[in-house]
Design a protein around this motif. Structure first.
Motif, mmCIF file in Angstrom:
data_model
loop_
_atom_site.group_PDB
_atom_site.id
_atom_site.type_symbol
_atom_site.label_atom_id
_atom_site.label_comp_id
_atom_site.label_asym_id
_atom_site.label_seq_id
_atom_site.Cartn_x
_atom_site.Cartn_y
_atom_site.Cartn_z
ATOM 1 N N GLN A 59 0.809 -1.210 0.000
ATOM 2 C CA GLN A 59 0.000 0.000 0.000
ATOM 3 C C GLN A 59 0.848 1.268 0.000
ATOM 4 O O GLN A 59 0.356 2.345 -0.360
ATOM 5 C CB GLN A 59 -0.923 0.008 1.217
ATOM 6 C CG GLN A 59 -2.027 -1.040 1.160
ATOM 7 C CD GLN A 59 -3.029 -0.749 0.050
ATOM 8 O OE1 GLN A 59 -3.662 0.303 0.038
ATOM 9 N NE2 GLN A 59 -3.158 -1.664 -0.901
ATOM 10 N N ARG A 60 2.106 1.166 0.399
ATOM 11 C CA ARG A 60 2.939 2.369 0.402
ATOM 12 C C ARG A 60 3.301 2.836 -1.001
ATOM 13 O O ARG A 60 3.795 3.955 -1.174
ATOM 14 C CB ARG A 60 4.197 2.150 1.237
ATOM 15 C CG ARG A 60 5.190 1.143 0.692
ATOM 16 C CD ARG A 60 6.305 0.914 1.727
ATOM 17 N NE ARG A 60 7.362 0.042 1.232
ATOM 18 C CZ ARG A 60 8.449 0.476 0.606
ATOM 19 N NH1 ARG A 60 8.600 1.783 0.385
ATOM 20 N NH2 ARG A 60 9.378 -0.356 0.198
ATOM 21 N N LEU A 61 3.071 1.992 -2.013
ATOM 22 C CA LEU A 61 3.204 2.455 -3.394
ATOM 23 C C LEU A 61 1.911 3.155 -3.772
ATOM 24 O O LEU A 61 0.843 2.543 -3.806
ATOM 25 C CB LEU A 61 3.476 1.287 -4.335
ATOM 26 C CG LEU A 61 3.617 1.679 -5.820
ATOM 27 C CD1 LEU A 61 4.878 2.509 -6.049
ATOM 28 C CD2 LEU A 61 3.626 0.447 -6.709
ATOM 29 N N SER A 112 4.019 7.545 -9.853
ATOM 30 C CA SER A 112 4.060 6.741 -8.636
ATOM 31 C C SER A 112 5.014 7.371 -7.625
ATOM 32 O O SER A 112 5.978 8.044 -7.982
ATOM 33 C CB SER A 112 4.509 5.306 -8.947
ATOM 34 O OG SER A 112 5.854 5.273 -9.388
ATOM 35 N N PHE A 113 4.710 7.159 -6.349
ATOM 36 C CA PHE A 113 5.616 7.537 -5.267
ATOM 37 C C PHE A 113 5.409 6.546 -4.124
ATOM 38 O O PHE A 113 4.454 5.750 -4.153
ATOM 39 C CB PHE A 113 5.384 8.977 -4.806
ATOM 40 C CG PHE A 113 4.072 9.214 -4.101
ATOM 41 C CD1 PHE A 113 3.974 9.165 -2.715
ATOM 42 C CD2 PHE A 113 2.919 9.496 -4.824
ATOM 43 C CE1 PHE A 113 2.764 9.381 -2.066
ATOM 44 C CE2 PHE A 113 1.705 9.724 -4.190
ATOM 45 C CZ PHE A 113 1.632 9.661 -2.797
ATOM 46 N N PRO A 161 12.030 3.404 -2.440
ATOM 47 C CA PRO A 161 11.338 2.837 -3.610
ATOM 48 C C PRO A 161 11.157 1.334 -3.461
ATOM 49 O O PRO A 161 11.774 0.687 -2.607
ATOM 50 C CB PRO A 161 12.288 3.164 -4.765
ATOM 51 C CG PRO A 161 13.637 3.248 -4.132
ATOM 52 C CD PRO A 161 13.407 3.834 -2.766
ATOM 53 N N LEU A 162 10.292 0.789 -4.295
ATOM 54 C CA LEU A 162 10.104 -0.659 -4.357
ATOM 55 C C LEU A 162 11.066 -1.209 -5.403
ATOM 56 O O LEU A 162 10.915 -0.946 -6.594
ATOM 57 C CB LEU A 162 8.664 -1.006 -4.740
ATOM 58 C CG LEU A 162 7.561 -0.628 -3.741
ATOM 59 C CD1 LEU A 162 6.222 -1.168 -4.215
ATOM 60 C CD2 LEU A 162 7.871 -1.152 -2.353
ATOM 61 N N VAL A 163 12.064 -1.951 -4.949
ATOM 62 C CA VAL A 163 13.076 -2.513 -5.835
ATOM 63 C C VAL A 163 13.349 -3.937 -5.376
ATOM 64 O O VAL A 163 13.879 -4.150 -4.287
ATOM 65 C CB VAL A 163 14.393 -1.704 -5.794
ATOM 66 C CG1 VAL A 163 15.414 -2.301 -6.750
ATOM 67 C CG2 VAL A 163 14.137 -0.242 -6.138
ATOM 68 N N GLY A 164 12.936 -4.918 -6.172
ATOM 69 C CA GLY A 164 13.218 -6.294 -5.805
ATOM 70 C C GLY A 164 12.152 -7.251 -6.267
ATOM 71 O O GLY A 164 11.291 -6.918 -7.087
ATOM 72 N N GLY A 188 8.302 3.740 -7.799
ATOM 73 C CA GLY A 188 8.105 4.538 -6.595
ATOM 74 C C GLY A 188 9.310 5.351 -6.175
ATOM 75 O O GLY A 188 9.581 5.489 -4.983
ATOM 76 N N PHE A 189 10.016 5.964 -7.114
ATOM 77 C CA PHE A 189 11.260 6.659 -6.805
ATOM 78 C C PHE A 189 11.025 8.113 -6.438
ATOM 79 O O PHE A 189 10.283 8.827 -7.101
ATOM 80 C CB PHE A 189 12.209 6.607 -8.008
ATOM 81 C CG PHE A 189 12.682 5.230 -8.343
ATOM 82 C CD1 PHE A 189 13.782 4.695 -7.709
ATOM 83 C CD2 PHE A 189 12.010 4.473 -9.280
ATOM 84 C CE1 PHE A 189 14.216 3.426 -8.006
ATOM 85 C CE2 PHE A 189 12.433 3.197 -9.594
ATOM 86 C CZ PHE A 189 13.542 2.670 -8.944
ATOM 87 N N GLY A 190 11.695 8.571 -5.371
ATOM 88 C CA GLY A 190 11.864 9.987 -5.103
ATOM 89 C C GLY A 190 13.263 10.365 -5.569
ATOM 90 O O GLY A 190 14.232 9.718 -5.191
#
Length: 402
Positions: free
Chosen positions: A228-230, A340-341, A347-350, A363-365
């Protein structure tokens, strides 16, 4: 990785900044890659393209961000010009209305200068007067006038990157499919991507053993069980053909010291109703300019319908008029796209937990600083290196699953 998997193409969904750079890294490891990207609105061309390479918090994130300019130079050495430019960043702030506002400004200014001085020399931080015409009625407040801070910076021109990336992908041996992915379905052998059957869509199916969700705001629609954080916001900017008046000289990105977007994203999980913020800034893009940054965030983490563009443009122009009235009068085209954030900001990476062969990269800042650093790590993990993502802050066996 099994030998059969090593010869099967990795399918990357999304051909923007994240998907494009990841595909180049995968191809550089010798993996066959297919990038699938539809004709929907893309977020990358609407970005200012700033590389905040000196602004990372202490720890691994700081070292990755600090290396961003060199990573971009390496990419350009391998794949040709991608739009990397040196530039300055000018942060501006208005006259403080009261002592509390002045104290907040001073606190943020000290924080920014503290981050910058770890990497920049004293001559690379220059204080200046408020932007011409921007003082406003509060300029005579006892708490003091506004001002500017100019810092050394870097950027990638989003217009040039969007034009160059398809050719770089093809030259690297990456296959590009201009299709809209309608759904991802698990199969015994891996995954099946169903293409949209609407106008211009083939309705075909594409099998794959490994799939990467790098479609930004489209990731949650394709795989709703992502954390949900995405979240998704609607970002907008005004595109103008001629340079705005009274701009600081040189190749410069202008942004507010106290930006509203980040605060809105931090409050996104507590929102009870949609909320719109506007930050007054500008940046060169191709032969024109991007003016302002609007962000609409809703309580629901999904994309939802686009906001009324006429209302959002009116709010953006009103904010521009409050700083430099001439900016608000410039003819231009208002564009808004979903982006997306993440909240919190990692971020979501994996790998997506519980779904072997499914990966996420979204989801990158500060994407122009982080994506070049994290794409090689994720590419190595997809290629079979289980330790590749161990250094990622908050790394876990999987990043999906609710």
């Amino acid at each position: 990785m099994h030998s059969s998997e090593a010869t099967d193409p990795v399918v990357v969904i999304g051909a923007g900044l994240a998907g494009g750079l990841l595909a180049l890294e995968l191809a550089g490891l010798g993996l066959p890659v297919i990038v699938v990207d539809g004709a929907g609105p893309a977020a990358t061309p609407l970005s200012y393209g700033g590389i905040p390479w000196w602004a990372g918090p202490p720890g691994p994130l700081d070292s990755w961000m600090a290396a961003a300019p060199s990573r971009w130079r390496r990419l350009e050495a391998r794949h040709g010009p991608l739009g990397l430019r040196s530039c300055d960043l000018v942060l501006h702030w208005p006259a403080a209305a009261d002592a509390a506002a002045r104290q907040r400004q001073d606190g943020v200014l000290q924080q920014v200068e503290g981050l910058a001085r770890r990497h920049l020399g004293a001559d690379q931080l220059q204080h200046g007067p408020p932007l011409a015409g921007a003082a406003g009625p509060a300029a005579a407040a006892a708490s003091g006038p506004g001002g500017t801070l100019r810092l050394s910076y870097a950027r990638v021109d989003p217009g040039l990157l969007a034009a160059a990336l398809p050719g770089a992908l093809r030259a690297a041996g990456v296959r590009l499919l201009r299709e809209q992915v309608a759904a991802i379905e698990p199969t015994r052998a891996g995954w099946n991507l169903r293409m949209g059957a609407g106008v211009g869509g083939s309705g075909a199916a594409l099998p794959a053993r490994q799939v990467v969700l790098a479609a930004g705001a489209g990731c949650r629609a394709l795989w709703p069980s992502l954390p949900q954080r995405l979240r998704v916001s609607w970002a907008g900017a005004l595109l103008v053909d001629r340079p705005p008046l009274a701009l600081p000289p040189g190749d410069t990105i202008v942004m507010p010291l106290l930006g509203q977007r980040q605060g809105l994203e931090h409050r996104s999980a507590q929102l009870q109703a949609p909320e719109l913020s506007v930050d007054v800034g500008w940046a060169p893009s191709g032969s024109g300019w991007l003016l302002g940054q609007s962000s609409l965030v809703r309580p629901d983490p999904g994309q939802g319908p686009p906001p009324d563009p006429h209302h959002t443009e009116a709010c953006l122009r009103q904010a521009l008029a409050g700083l430099l009235p001439a900016l608000a009068e410039l003819p231009g085209r208002f564009v808004q796209v979903p982006v997306s954030f993440t909240h919190p900001g990692l971020p979501l990476v994996g790998a997506v937990a519980g779904d072997p062969g499914l990966w996420v990269f979204a989801g990158f800042g500060g994407p122009f600083a982080l994506v070049p650093a994290l794409a090689p790590l994720l590419a190595a993990a997809i290629a079979g290196d289980p330790a590749a993502l161990a250094a990622l802050p908050g790394a876990a066996p999987g990043v999906g699953g609710g």
